[in-house]
Design a protein around this motif. Structure first.
Motif, PDB file in Angstrom:
ATOM      1  N   PHE A  25      47.666  81.698  14.282  1.00  0.00           N
ATOM      2  CA  PHE A  25      48.039  81.866  12.873  1.00  0.00           C
ATOM      3  C   PHE A  25      47.822  80.518  12.199  1.00  0.00           C
ATOM      4  CE2 PHE A  25      50.662  82.347   9.178  1.00  0.00           C
ATOM      5  CZ  PHE A  25      50.681  83.705   8.909  1.00  0.00           C
ATOM      6  N   HIS A  80      55.983  86.918  -1.897  1.00  0.00           N
ATOM      7  CA  HIS A  80      55.221  85.736  -1.464  1.00  0.00           C
ATOM      8  C   HIS A  80      53.730  86.030  -1.567  1.00  0.00           C
ATOM      9  CE1 HIS A  80      53.999  82.248   0.662  1.00  0.00           C
ATOM     10  NE2 HIS A  80      54.104  82.693   1.899  1.00  0.00           N
ATOM     11  N   GLU A  82      51.132  84.441  -0.087  1.00  0.00           N
ATOM     12  CA  GLU A  82      50.241  84.216   1.063  1.00  0.00           C
ATOM     13  C   GLU A  82      49.705  85.557   1.561  1.00  0.00           C
ATOM     14  OE1 GLU A  82      51.859  81.594   4.068  1.00  0.00           O
ATOM     15  OE2 GLU A  82      49.846  81.127   4.811  1.00  0.00           O
ATOM     16  N   ASP A  84      48.997  87.109   4.220  1.00  0.00           N
ATOM     17  CA  ASP A  84      49.540  87.986   5.265  1.00  0.00           C
ATOM     18  C   ASP A  84      50.534  88.983   4.656  1.00  0.00           C
ATOM     19  OD1 ASP A  84      50.997  85.610   4.842  1.00  0.00           O
ATOM     20  OD2 ASP A  84      52.029  85.762   6.761  1.00  0.00           O
ATOM     21  N   HIS A  85      50.989  88.709   3.438  1.00  0.00           N
ATOM     22  CA  HIS A  85      51.922  89.630   2.770  1.00  0.00           C
ATOM     23  C   HIS A  85      51.343  90.289   1.519  1.00  0.00           C
ATOM     24  CE1 HIS A  85      54.626  87.996   5.627  1.00  0.00           C
ATOM     25  NE2 HIS A  85      54.461  86.781   5.135  1.00  0.00           N
ATOM     26  N   HIS A 146      58.334  78.955   1.996  1.00  0.00           N
ATOM     27  CA  HIS A 146      57.683  77.674   2.219  1.00  0.00           C
ATOM     28  C   HIS A 146      56.517  77.410   1.250  1.00  0.00           C
ATOM     29  CE1 HIS A 146      53.982  79.149   4.573  1.00  0.00           C
ATOM     30  NE2 HIS A 146      54.609  80.210   4.159  1.00  0.00           N
ATOM     31  N   ASP A 165      59.303  84.991   4.420  1.00  0.00           N
ATOM     32  CA  ASP A 165      59.024  84.190   5.623  1.00  0.00           C
ATOM     33  C   ASP A 165      60.282  83.563   6.239  1.00  0.00           C
ATOM     34  OD1 ASP A 165      56.268  84.495   5.949  1.00  0.00           O
ATOM     35  OD2 ASP A 165      55.804  82.896   4.535  1.00  0.00           O
ATOM     36  N   TYR A 193      58.987  79.145  14.979  1.00  0.00           N
ATOM     37  CA  TYR A 193      58.524  79.514  13.632  1.00  0.00           C
ATOM     38  C   TYR A 193      59.012  78.481  12.609  1.00  0.00           C
ATOM     39  CZ  TYR A 193      57.668  82.489   9.573  1.00  0.00           C
ATOM     40  OH  TYR A 193      57.218  82.981   8.384  1.00  0.00           O
ATOM     41  N   SER A 223      59.895  88.822   6.870  1.00  0.00           N
ATOM     42  CA  SER A 223      58.565  89.420   6.786  1.00  0.00           C
ATOM     43  C   SER A 223      57.780  89.308   8.087  1.00  0.00           C
ATOM     44  CB  SER A 223      57.784  88.768   5.647  1.00  0.00           C
ATOM     45  OG  SER A 223      57.708  87.368   5.884  1.00  0.00           O
ATOM     46  N   HIS A 224      58.350  88.649   9.094  1.00  0.00           N
ATOM     47  CA  HIS A 224      57.711  88.594  10.417  1.00  0.00           C
ATOM     48  C   HIS A 224      58.775  88.819  11.486  1.00  0.00           C
ATOM     49  CE1 HIS A 224      53.955  86.851   8.881  1.00  0.00           C
ATOM     50  NE2 HIS A 224      54.664  85.973   8.210  1.00  0.00           N
TER      51      HIS A 224
HETATM   52 FE1  FEO Z   1      53.808  82.256   4.145  1.00  0.00          FE
HETATM   53 FE2  FEO Z   1      54.048  84.910   6.316  1.00  0.00          FE
HETATM   54  O1  FEO Z   1      53.277  83.870   4.953  1.00  0.00           O
END
Ligand code: FEO
Length: 397
Positions: A25, A80, A82, A84-85, A146, A165, A193, A223-224
């Protein structure tokens, strides 16, 4: 594709995607894969909270269809930017062009830069709320936890915090809850993480913890990874420790070696630290990935770094680690540098220059040994280890 949604609260569903194959990642090694968690709330309005990486769009849609017709979604909350979301936002908007996409102020700018499609954005300021029927969803901006756009969504009706996140872990699993996997595993992945993603932003995390401390929460759905419902108190305590840069009384020795001299020194140093009763971990840069090593760095009070001199500098593996560490900015550390050389011996000076901005304390002089460590050298570094071990014990941060 026919996949299930998972009801995590009455009328609140996990509809995310599981990335079983992900191993990297953006430089963070993820041997256990990850998940991108999207959530669906079925109220008078139907709300989707976040989406998934673009290649798991079909999986998310299949899980949504397990609950409702996706065309019925009224609102998408983008906590967010980014990808991935947000990666599936343009695709799902093709199904529901009239749906509103709720985002933060910085989220609006970020989404407009990422996507050319008209997303029908609605900006929510921090503290604003949105009534969707029985529920009123509140929005809390979390700048730099973040990214500048990061935001949490809170539902008092469900006692549920969705902080994107924050509180995440990179774990791919069929299980959805912390107690399904157990504290030890989930805590370890949450620490890794935090160390890799959130560590530089401790002051901002502290503000978020302050802002949510009086909210009624019995579930945190990041979210993860898995959802926190049994270890809420424990993970919040860990976040308090990590965000205030409070290390444990332990040491990590991180080294690379060419012909074994620096490795011999590392082991002698470990012996010295061990004699004081302080736990010490050895990490060889050729066998342990930097994304695992930074977890040790985050949690340890004493960081010892060893490298031989190669071509008038440090080993490239040490350069790579220090470049990463410099960006993550771990604070409140005792440091010690050691190594070996044939001629020149510049590695330690180069290492010192790289970590100087971190303002660590170095209670002992660096130790640089010519060619092969002799008995007196090993004795010397053992004694340094004892002294540093005693410094950890004092805990004089
Ligand atoms: Fe900051 Fe899971 O993306």
């Amino acid at each position: 594709m026919i996949l299930n949604a998972v009801e995590i609260k009455p009328d609140v569903y996990w509809v995310g995607g599981i990335d079983w194959d992900l191993r990297n990642f953006h430089g963070y090694q993820t041997p256990g894969g990850t998940t991108y968690n999207a959530y669906l709330i079925k109220d008078k309005k139907i709300v989707l909270i976040d989406t998934v990486k673009h290649y798991l769009f079909d999986e998310m849609m299949s899980r949504i269809k397990d609950v409702i017709d996706p065309k019925k979604i009224d609102v998408i909350i983008s906590n967010h930017v980014e990808m991935d979301h947000s990666g599936s936002l343009p695709k799902i908007k093709e199904y529901i062009p009239d749906a509103t996409v709720v985002t933060s102020t910085r989220g609006e700018k970020g989404l407009q830069k990422h996507y050319t499609e008209d997303l029908n954005l609605k900006v929510m300021k921090s503290g604003e709320s949105l009534n969707i029927g029985d529920r009123t969803l509140e929005f809390l901006h979390m700048p730099m936890v973040h990214w500048p756009d990061s935001m949490a969504t809170y539902s008092l009706h469900d006692k549920l915090l969705l902080p994107n996140d924050a509180f995440g872990q990179h774990i791919a699993s069929a299980e959805r809850f912390d107690d399904d996997l157990g504290w030890s595993l989930v805590r370890s992945e949450a620490a890794k993480y935090y160390a890799n993603i959130v560590l530089p932003y401790g002051d901002q995390v502290t503000k978020v913890l302050d802002a949510v401390k009086d909210l009624s929460i019995d579930m945190i759905a990041p979210s993860h990874g898995v959802i926190w419902r049994s270890y809420l108190k424990e993970i919040i305590q860990e976040y308090q420790q990590w965000s205030t840069f409070t290390p444990k009384k332990k040491a990590v020795i991180i080294y690379d070696s060419m012909w074994g001299s620096t490795k011999t020194l590392a082991y002698a140093l470990a012996e010295g630290i061990e004699k004081t009763g302080m736990p010490v971990t050895l990490r060889n840069l050729t066998t342990t990935h930097v994304s695992d090593i930074v977890t040790d760095i985050m949690e340890s009070r004493l960081i010892c770094l060893g490298s031989p001199t190669l071509n008038n500098g440090m080993m490239p593996s040490m350069g790579s680690l220090l470049t990463y560490v410099k960006g993550l900015r771990p604070r409140n550390k005792l440091g010690f540098l050691f190594g070996s050389y044939g001629w020149g011996g510049q590695a330690l000076t180069e290492m010192e220059k790289m970590i100087e901005p971190l303002q660590w304390t170095f209670p002992e002089e660096h130790l640089n040994i010519n060619y092969i460590p002799q008995q007196e050298d090993l004795k010397k570094i053992q004694n340094i280890g004892k002294s540093l071990g005693n410094d950890i014990k004092k805990n004089n941060m």
